[in-house]
Design an enzyme around this catalytic site. Structure first.
Site, PDB file in Angstrom:
ATOM      1  N   PHE A 146      -8.439 -19.120 -29.158  1.00 48.64           N
ATOM      2  CA  PHE A 146      -7.785 -18.088 -28.352  1.00 48.64           C
ATOM      3  C   PHE A 146      -6.692 -18.678 -27.453  1.00 48.64           C
ATOM      4  O   PHE A 146      -5.631 -18.088 -27.287  1.00 48.64           O
ATOM      5  CB  PHE A 146      -8.862 -17.387 -27.511  1.00 48.64           C
ATOM      6  CG  PHE A 146      -8.341 -16.419 -26.504  1.00 48.64           C
ATOM      7  CD1 PHE A 146      -7.911 -15.162 -26.898  1.00 48.64           C
ATOM      8  CD2 PHE A 146      -8.274 -16.756 -25.160  1.00 48.64           C
ATOM      9  CE1 PHE A 146      -7.420 -14.261 -25.962  1.00 48.64           C
ATOM     10  CE2 PHE A 146      -7.789 -15.860 -24.223  1.00 48.64           C
ATOM     11  CZ  PHE A 146      -7.362 -14.601 -24.630  1.00 48.64           C
ATOM     12  N   ARG A 170      18.055  -6.283 -17.574  1.00 51.34           N
ATOM     13  CA  ARG A 170      17.021  -7.051 -16.872  1.00 51.34           C
ATOM     14  C   ARG A 170      17.438  -8.510 -16.841  1.00 51.34           C
ATOM     15  O   ARG A 170      17.928  -9.041 -17.831  1.00 51.34           O
ATOM     16  CB  ARG A 170      15.696  -6.995 -17.610  1.00 51.34           C
ATOM     17  CG  ARG A 170      15.004  -5.678 -17.531  1.00 51.34           C
ATOM     18  CD  ARG A 170      13.863  -5.688 -18.521  1.00 51.34           C
ATOM     19  NE  ARG A 170      13.705  -4.380 -19.111  1.00 51.34           N
ATOM     20  CZ  ARG A 170      12.783  -3.516 -18.701  1.00 51.34           C
ATOM     21  NH1 ARG A 170      11.932  -3.861 -17.751  1.00 51.34           N
ATOM     22  NH2 ARG A 170      12.697  -2.331 -19.233  1.00 51.34           N
ATOM     23  N   ARG A 219      13.517 -16.884 -24.800  1.00 53.70           N
ATOM     24  CA  ARG A 219      13.748 -16.262 -26.105  1.00 53.70           C
ATOM     25  C   ARG A 219      14.373 -14.873 -25.986  1.00 53.70           C
ATOM     26  O   ARG A 219      15.228 -14.474 -26.769  1.00 53.70           O
ATOM     27  CB  ARG A 219      12.406 -16.161 -26.843  1.00 53.70           C
ATOM     28  CG  ARG A 219      12.474 -15.511 -28.217  1.00 53.70           C
ATOM     29  CD  ARG A 219      11.102 -15.048 -28.680  1.00 53.70           C
ATOM     30  NE  ARG A 219      10.540 -14.064 -27.740  1.00 53.70           N
ATOM     31  CZ  ARG A 219       9.261 -13.702 -27.723  1.00 53.70           C
ATOM     32  NH1 ARG A 219       8.400 -14.241 -28.544  1.00 53.70           N
ATOM     33  NH2 ARG A 219       8.836 -12.796 -26.846  1.00 53.70           N
ATOM     34  N   TYR A 253       7.781 -16.026  -9.837  1.00 50.11           N
ATOM     35  CA  TYR A 253       7.746 -14.809 -10.659  1.00 50.11           C
ATOM     36  C   TYR A 253       6.783 -14.987 -11.838  1.00 50.11           C
ATOM     37  O   TYR A 253       5.938 -14.127 -12.107  1.00 50.11           O
ATOM     38  CB  TYR A 253       9.157 -14.441 -11.174  1.00 50.11           C
ATOM     39  CG  TYR A 253       9.103 -13.280 -12.133  1.00 50.11           C
ATOM     40  CD1 TYR A 253       8.874 -11.983 -11.659  1.00 50.11           C
ATOM     41  CD2 TYR A 253       9.207 -13.477 -13.516  1.00 50.11           C
ATOM     42  CE1 TYR A 253       8.756 -10.920 -12.544  1.00 50.11           C
ATOM     43  CE2 TYR A 253       9.093 -12.416 -14.400  1.00 50.11           C
ATOM     44  CZ  TYR A 253       8.865 -11.140 -13.905  1.00 50.11           C
ATOM     45  OH  TYR A 253       8.734 -10.091 -14.778  1.00 50.11           O
TER      46      TYR A 253
HETATM   47  C1  D9A Z   1      -2.268 -13.645 -22.646  1.00 52.00           C
HETATM   48 CL1  D9A Z   1      -5.506 -11.669 -21.494  1.00 52.00          CL
HETATM   49  C2  D9A Z   1      -1.250 -12.690 -22.418  1.00 52.00           C
HETATM   50  N1  D9A Z   1       0.086 -12.940 -22.768  1.00 52.00           N
HETATM   51  C3  D9A Z   1       0.433 -13.500 -23.973  1.00 52.00           C
HETATM   52  C4  D9A Z   1      -0.674 -13.818 -24.963  1.00 52.00           C
HETATM   53  O1  D9A Z   1      -1.457 -14.929 -24.563  1.00 52.00           O
HETATM   54  C5  D9A Z   1      -1.903 -14.989 -23.224  1.00 52.00           C
HETATM   55  C6  D9A Z   1      -1.572 -11.454 -21.845  1.00 52.00           C
HETATM   56  C7  D9A Z   1      -2.873 -11.141 -21.545  1.00 52.00           C
HETATM   57  C8  D9A Z   1      -3.871 -12.070 -21.823  1.00 52.00           C
HETATM   58  C9  D9A Z   1      -3.569 -13.333 -22.380  1.00 52.00           C
HETATM   59  C10 D9A Z   1      -2.974 -16.073 -23.109  1.00 52.00           C
HETATM   60  C11 D9A Z   1      -3.809 -16.372 -24.151  1.00 52.00           C
HETATM   61  C12 D9A Z   1      -4.761 -17.391 -24.019  1.00 52.00           C
HETATM   62  C13 D9A Z   1      -4.886 -18.121 -22.848  1.00 52.00           C
HETATM   63  C14 D9A Z   1      -4.045 -17.838 -21.777  1.00 52.00           C
HETATM   64  C15 D9A Z   1      -3.089 -16.787 -21.909  1.00 52.00           C
HETATM   65  O2  D9A Z   1      -4.141 -18.514 -20.575  1.00 52.00           O
HETATM   66  C16 D9A Z   1      -5.126 -19.479 -20.397  1.00 52.00           C
HETATM   67  O3  D9A Z   1      -2.270 -16.393 -20.864  1.00 52.00           O
HETATM   68  C17 D9A Z   1      -1.719 -17.196 -19.986  1.00 52.00           C
HETATM   69  O4  D9A Z   1       1.588 -13.728 -24.280  1.00 52.00           O
HETATM   70  C18 D9A Z   1       1.170 -12.472 -21.875  1.00 52.00           C
HETATM   71  C19 D9A Z   1       1.592 -13.445 -20.730  1.00 52.00           C
HETATM   72  C20 D9A Z   1       2.253 -14.702 -21.288  1.00 52.00           C
HETATM   73  C21 D9A Z   1       2.592 -12.721 -19.865  1.00 52.00           C
HETATM   74  C22 D9A Z   1       0.398 -13.853 -19.904  1.00 52.00           C
HETATM   75  C23 D9A Z   1      -0.155 -14.034 -26.379  1.00 52.00           C
HETATM   76  C24 D9A Z   1       0.495 -12.763 -26.941  1.00 52.00           C
HETATM   77  N2  D9A Z   1       1.310 -12.922 -27.969  1.00 52.00           N
HETATM   78  C25 D9A Z   1       2.063 -11.832 -28.571  1.00 52.00           C
HETATM   79  C26 D9A Z   1       3.317 -12.374 -29.116  1.00 52.00           C
HETATM   80  C27 D9A Z   1       4.464 -12.281 -28.145  1.00 52.00           C
HETATM   81  O5  D9A Z   1       5.507 -12.858 -28.474  1.00 52.00           O
HETATM   82  O6  D9A Z   1       4.337 -11.624 -27.116  1.00 52.00           O
HETATM   83  O7  D9A Z   1       0.312 -11.699 -26.466  1.00 52.00           O
HETATM   84  C28 D9A Z   1       1.340 -11.227 -29.748  1.00 52.00           C
HETATM   85  O8  D9A Z   1       0.633 -11.971 -30.461  1.00 52.00           O
HETATM   86  O9  D9A Z   1       1.480 -10.005 -29.937  1.00 52.00           O
END
Ligand code: D9A
Length: 412
Positions: free
Chosen positions: A288, A228, A218, A171
Site C-alpha cells: 500500500f 491554480r 506533473r 502547503y
Molecule cells: C494517499 Cl489515505 C492519498 N494520496 C495519494 C495516494 O497515496 C497516498 C490520499 C489518501 C490516502 C493515501 C498514500 C498512500 C500510502 C501511504 C501514504 C500515502 O503515506 C504514508 O499518502 C501520503 O496520492 C493523495 C495525497 C498525495 C495528496 C496524500 C495514491 C493515489 N494515486 C492515484 C494516482 C494519482 O496520480 O493521483 O491516490 C490513483 O491511483 O488513482
C-alpha cells in the site's frame, strides 16, 4: 489508446496478462461485496468511482486496517472536494473547511450544491460518516484529528499563494503530509506496524510531501489552465516574471530549468521515503505504501527535463503502472525500481542546467541507499516471448478488439 503503446513494451503486456489472469492476487484482489454491510458497499463504490486503481490497493490491506483506511480516504476526498470547488465562495468555504471534522459526528450532514467532479462524496456523505462512527475509537481519533488539522490548514492557502520553499512544504504538509502522518498512526493503531512508526510524524510527513510535490510538478499545465498556482513563486520567479510564460515554447529553456529545480528539491525526499518503507513489517501495508512511492519516482523521471510538462499531460502508461505495482512487493524490488529511475534521471542531467551539480549529488545519495542485487528490467527473457506474444495478441486483438479494450478499461 494506451494499450497500443504497451505493445512496444513486451514486459508490460506480460504484466497486464498476469494481472488479468490472476498472477498477482496478493497485490490486487477482487472485491468481496458478499461480506459487506449496505453503507460499506456504498463506500466501496465511492472509492472505486473516485480512484479506481488506488481503490484496489486499499482493498488489498489486511482487514484490521482496510475499513479505517477506506474511510480515511473518503473523508479526505470529501474535504479535498470542498477545497477544490471553485463555485463555493471563500466566505462560505472557510467555515466549511474549518468545521469539516464535526460533520463526521452528524448523521445527516451532506452537501448537494457542489459542482466538482467528485461531488458524489459530498452528496453521499451520510454513508461515509456512518462508517466513521462504527470504526474502533483508536482509528476514529486519528481520522478526526487529521481532518480538523487539514481543514484548518487548507484555509491558510485560500487567500495566500505559495511563495517560498518553506511555504511549499507547509502547503504540502496540510494536504499530503498530514495524510502520511495519519496513515502511519493508523498502521500503528492496528497493531500491524510498530507503535514508533506512528510517532515519527516528521518522517511520515515527508512520505506525503514526496507524492504531493510530484503531483504538483506533473500537473503544471492542468493547474495553470484552471487558474491554480501550486508552484512556489520564489522558485519560478527566478526564471520568468509570469508562471504562465512556461507554457510558451519561446521560454522552454527557463521552463526546463525551473522544472528541474523543483524536481531536484523533491529528490531530497527519496531517503525518507526509503527509510519509511524499510520500517514496515506487514506485507499488505508495505504494498500500500510502496506502490504510490514507486509511481512517484517513475513520474519524476518522466517529467525531468521534459518539455511535455508544459504542453500536455505526462503520464505513466497503464501497462507500466501495472508492472510496477506487481513489482512493489518487497523492499529489495522497490529499491531496484527506484534505482532504475534514479539512474535514468542521472543519465539525463544537462551539463548546462543551473542545478546540475545538486541534482547529481542527490541522485548519488539516493543510489547509495538503493543498493541491491535485484534488477528491475530483466529484459533477456522477453524478446522471444515478445515475438510470440505479439503474434498471439494481434491475432486475438483482431478478432476481439472491443472486448479487449473493455477489460483493459475495467482493470485500470
Ligand atoms: C494517499 Cl489515505 C492519498 N494520496 C495519494 C495516494 O497515496 C497516498 C490520499 C489518501 C490516502 C493515501 C498514500 C498512500 C500510502 C501511504 C501514504 C500515502 O503515506 C504514508 O499518502 C501520503 O496520492 C493523495 C495525497 C498525495 C495528496 C496524500 C495514491 C493515489 N494515486 C492515484 C494516482 C494519482 O496520480 O493521483 O491516490 C490513483 O491511483 O488513482
Amino acid at each position: 489508446m494506451d494499450i497500443l503503446k504497451s505493445f512496444a513494451h513486451p514486459e508490460e503486456l506480460v504484466a497486464l496478462f498476469r494481472y488479468k489472469f490472476g498472477g498477482c492476487d496478493a497485490v490486487i484482489p477482487k472485491y468481496d461485496y458478499g461480506s459487506m454491510t449496505p453503507s460499506m458497499k456504498v463506500c466501496t463504490d465511492l472509492l472505486v468511482r473516485t480512484s479506481r486503481s488506488f481503490a484496489a490497493v486499499i482493498q488489498a490491506l489486511d482487514v484490521e486496517l482496510r475499513n479505517a483506511v477506506c474511510n480515511f480516504y473518503l473523508v479526505l476526498r470529501a474535504l479535498d472536494t470542498v477545497e477544490d470547488d471553485m463555485s463555493i465562495p471563500n466566505d462560505i468555504k472557510v467555515p466549511m473547511l474549518k468545521n469539516f471534522h464535526e460533520n463526521l459526528l452528524d448523521p445527516d450532514w451532506k452537501f448537494m450544491d457542489s459542482k466538482d467532479k467528485d461531488a458524489v462524496v459530498l452528496q453521499q456523505f451520510p454513508h461515509i460518516s456512518k462508517e466513521f462512527r462504527e470504526l474502533p475509537e483508536k482509528y476514529r481519533e486519528v481520522i478526526f484529528d487529521v481532518c480538523a488539522k487539514m481543514g484548518n490548514g487548507m484555509t491558510v492557502f485560500l487567500e495566500r499563494k505559495v511563495d517560498t520553499l518553506e511555504e511549499w512544504d507547509e502547503y504540502c504538509h496540510y494536504v499530503a503530509g498530514l495524510v502520511g502522518i495519519g496513515l502511519a498512526r493508523l498502521f500503528s493503531a492496528s497493531g500491524l506496524e510498530e507503535s514508533s512508526l506512528g510517532k515519527d510524524s516528521a518522517l511520515a510527513n515527508k512520505v506525503g510531501l514526496f507524492l504531493q510535490k510530484t503531483n504538483i510538478i506533473r500537473d503544471y499545465l492542468e493547474d495553470w489552465n484552471d487558474q491554480r498556482i501550486f508552484w512556489p513563486k520564489a522558485v519560478w520567479s527566478k526564471h520568468r516574471p509570469n508562471l504562465g510564460d512556461f507554457a510558451n515554447p519561446e521560454f522552454q529553456k527557463e521552463a526546463l530549468a525551473c522544472l528541474n529545480e523543483l524536481i531536484t528539491n523533491t529528490l531530497e525526499l527519496i531517503p525518507s521515503s526509503l527509510l519509511f518503507m524499510s520500517r514496515l513489517h506487514n506485507q499488505s501495508v508495505f504494498n500500500f505504501v510502496a506502490i504510490p512511492q514507486v509511481m512517484a519516482i517513475a513520474t519524476l523521471e518522466r517529467c525531468y527535463n521534459n518539455p511535455k510538462v508544459f504542453s500536455g499531460v505526462v503520464k505513466i502508461r497503464k501497462g507500466e503502472a501495472v508492472r510496477m505495482m506487481m513489482g512493489s512487493s518487497s523492499f529489495e524490488s522497490v529499491k531496484a525500481i527506484m534505482k532504475h529511475f534514479v539512474v535514468k534521471i542521472q543519465d539525463r542531467i544537462p551539463e548546462s542546467d543551473p542545478n546540475s551539480e545538486q541534482t547529481k549529488s542527490l541522485c548519488k545519495k539516493a543510489l547509495s541507499l538503493c543498493d541491491t542485487s535485484q534488477e528491475y528490467k530483466s529484459s533477456s527473457i522477453y524478446p522471444p516471448l515478445y515475438v510470440s506474444m505479439g503474434l498471439m495478441v494481434s491475432a486475438i486483438a483482431y478478432t476481439y478488439w472491443s472486448q479487449i479494450t473493455q477489460w483493459y478499461e475495467d482493470l485500470v
